[in-house]
Design an enzyme around this catalytic site. Sequence first.
Site, PDB file in Angstrom:
ATOM      1  N   ASP A   1      67.659  58.896  46.621  1.00 35.53           N
ATOM      2  CA  ASP A   1      68.618  59.807  45.992  1.00 35.53           C
ATOM      3  C   ASP A   1      69.414  60.484  47.115  1.00 35.53           C
ATOM      4  O   ASP A   1      69.294  60.108  48.282  1.00 35.53           O
ATOM      5  CB  ASP A   1      67.880  60.811  45.096  1.00 35.53           C
ATOM      6  CG  ASP A   1      66.980  61.735  45.879  1.00 35.53           C
ATOM      7  OD1 ASP A   1      66.514  61.338  46.970  1.00 35.53           O
ATOM      8  OD2 ASP A   1      66.740  62.863  45.420  1.00 35.53           O
TER       9      ASP A   1
ATOM     10  N   SER B   1      70.537  66.911  45.598  1.00 32.48           N
ATOM     11  CA  SER B   1      69.524  65.871  45.389  1.00 32.48           C
ATOM     12  C   SER B   1      70.062  64.676  44.592  1.00 32.48           C
ATOM     13  O   SER B   1      70.977  64.008  45.040  1.00 32.48           O
ATOM     14  CB  SER B   1      68.319  66.527  44.718  1.00 32.48           C
ATOM     15  OG  SER B   1      67.244  65.654  44.671  1.00 32.48           O
TER      16      SER B   1
ATOM     17  N   ASP C   1      64.515  62.303  49.375  1.00 29.14           N
ATOM     18  CA  ASP C   1      63.093  62.590  49.153  1.00 29.14           C
ATOM     19  C   ASP C   1      62.500  61.611  48.143  1.00 29.14           C
ATOM     20  O   ASP C   1      61.291  61.476  48.047  1.00 29.14           O
ATOM     21  CB  ASP C   1      62.821  64.062  48.782  1.00 29.14           C
ATOM     22  CG  ASP C   1      63.663  64.591  47.639  1.00 29.14           C
ATOM     23  OD1 ASP C   1      64.438  63.817  47.052  1.00 29.14           O
ATOM     24  OD2 ASP C   1      63.546  65.801  47.333  1.00 29.14           O
TER      25      ASP C   1
ATOM     26  N   ASP D   1      69.271  63.241  48.804  1.00 28.77           N
ATOM     27  CA  ASP D   1      68.642  63.884  49.964  1.00 28.77           C
ATOM     28  C   ASP D   1      67.398  63.142  50.437  1.00 28.77           C
ATOM     29  O   ASP D   1      66.609  63.668  51.234  1.00 28.77           O
ATOM     30  CB  ASP D   1      68.342  65.359  49.691  1.00 28.77           C
ATOM     31  CG  ASP D   1      67.348  65.580  48.557  1.00 28.77           C
ATOM     32  OD1 ASP D   1      67.196  64.687  47.705  1.00 28.77           O
ATOM     33  OD2 ASP D   1      66.725  66.664  48.523  1.00 28.77           O
TER      34      ASP D   1
HETATM   35 MG    MG Z   1      65.985  64.601  45.946  1.00 27.33          MG
END
Ligand code: MG
Length: 461
Positions: A246, A103, A250, A248
């Site tokens: 970020d 992440s 999300d 990943d």
């Molecule tokens: Mg993330």
Amino acid sequence: MSLSVSSKKLFGTDGIRGITNEWFTPEQVTRLALAIGSFFEEGSKLLVGRDSRAGNSFIVKSVMSALLSAGIKVYYAGLVPTPALQYYVKHHDFDGGIMVTASHNPSEYSGIKVIVNDGIELPREAEREIEEIYWKRRFRRTSWSALGRDVKSVNDVNEFYIMGVLKLLDIEKIRRQRLKVVIDPANNVGALTTPKLLRAIGVKVTVINGDLSHLPDRQPEPVPENLVEAAAVVKALRADIGIAHDGDADRAIFIDDKGRVIPGDRTAVLLCRHIVENRGERKPGRVVTAVSSSTLVEEILSKYNIEVVWTRVGSIDISRTMTSLGAIAGFEENGGFMYPKHQYVRDGAMTLGLMLELLSTEKRRLSDLYDELPRRYIIKTKVPIKNRGDAVKVVEELKVQYRAERVIDVDGIKVIGKDYWFLVRPSGTEPVMRIFVESGSEESTKKIYNDIVSTIKDLLG
Ligand code: MG
């Protein structure tokens, strides 16, 4: 926050993290994935995806190898954002998913997020179960005769996600506004979906740090010190808005047309208002956020009779509270925003879509919308403590001192006064107390902060 092997707790705020090839070695990952595979029933279907971090080339193979050994039917999605994997799992016949990602953590980290069939990360009790299987090595090894199938590729995860976001937006309205957007996906998987989404809408797109083939040009956490370049590009191109993800994708942090990086709880307040006012979604009249977010959200949304539910810090707590109580939105102050019409998890592309729809509906600039929010003076810092006992002492003492005020004690102590709020909570990852203070004036913010610090000094020396 490197994990020590003696620690009984493997899961942090969101998944398991460690430094690639220090703690996250092939052997270690295999043991973790055997535990995860053994938690799901034999024959379960799991969808595995990954981000483009350096370690994930080998980590994802260790994960899939261990899952197969535990009798799991493994499907491989390749490079995908976490919310894309989550959306696919939720809408298809999967029992869960595993996302190999660290992440927002620095580039040397790797990690694993485990998702169940509703597309949301595991509940906390399930994390404890997996930890127990891991420590007791109670792994299920399936019989050779039950094997016999290889990993199947699933190639339409990103496409399916983009289509899902597009379905919920007023595309025509956004297209007519002819917005110019700068995207900074931190050389990671957001580069595979966010630019495509915007081009499908008809927005003019400039991508920086979009190359996945080399080590990242910036650290993955979308905080102002990592977004200096993105902010400069927004200004130089006279773009309407910048967005940074970020690792990943999300999270979505926005940069306004003046090149300012806007805190995630401020944009969340604007998006919640958009959902209520422009999209007309008032039921269930509730927004869920963690105690670390600003009370501005209550101030603004109380006009629409929308209640704010405060949770512990951690997106899983927000997601699970939203599914049990119902809500029109949920968010974290770090840029994680959840729109349940799409899914009950943080969702970078959906968040951007809503922001563009807001700007196009109101025909306003983000800088104006931001400047219209009440101005607050903020101190965010941390002070060292020796142990958990110190944290409890501090919280109990503050509860007594501020008993006349509104106190929320789900995670540390949040005090909401007439024109201020503060939060004092022990960090989940380091031996520190985190302190957030916000008020309408610089003097009063400083005064409240000094009062808290002297209380801590008196108590702990
Ligand atoms: Mg993330």
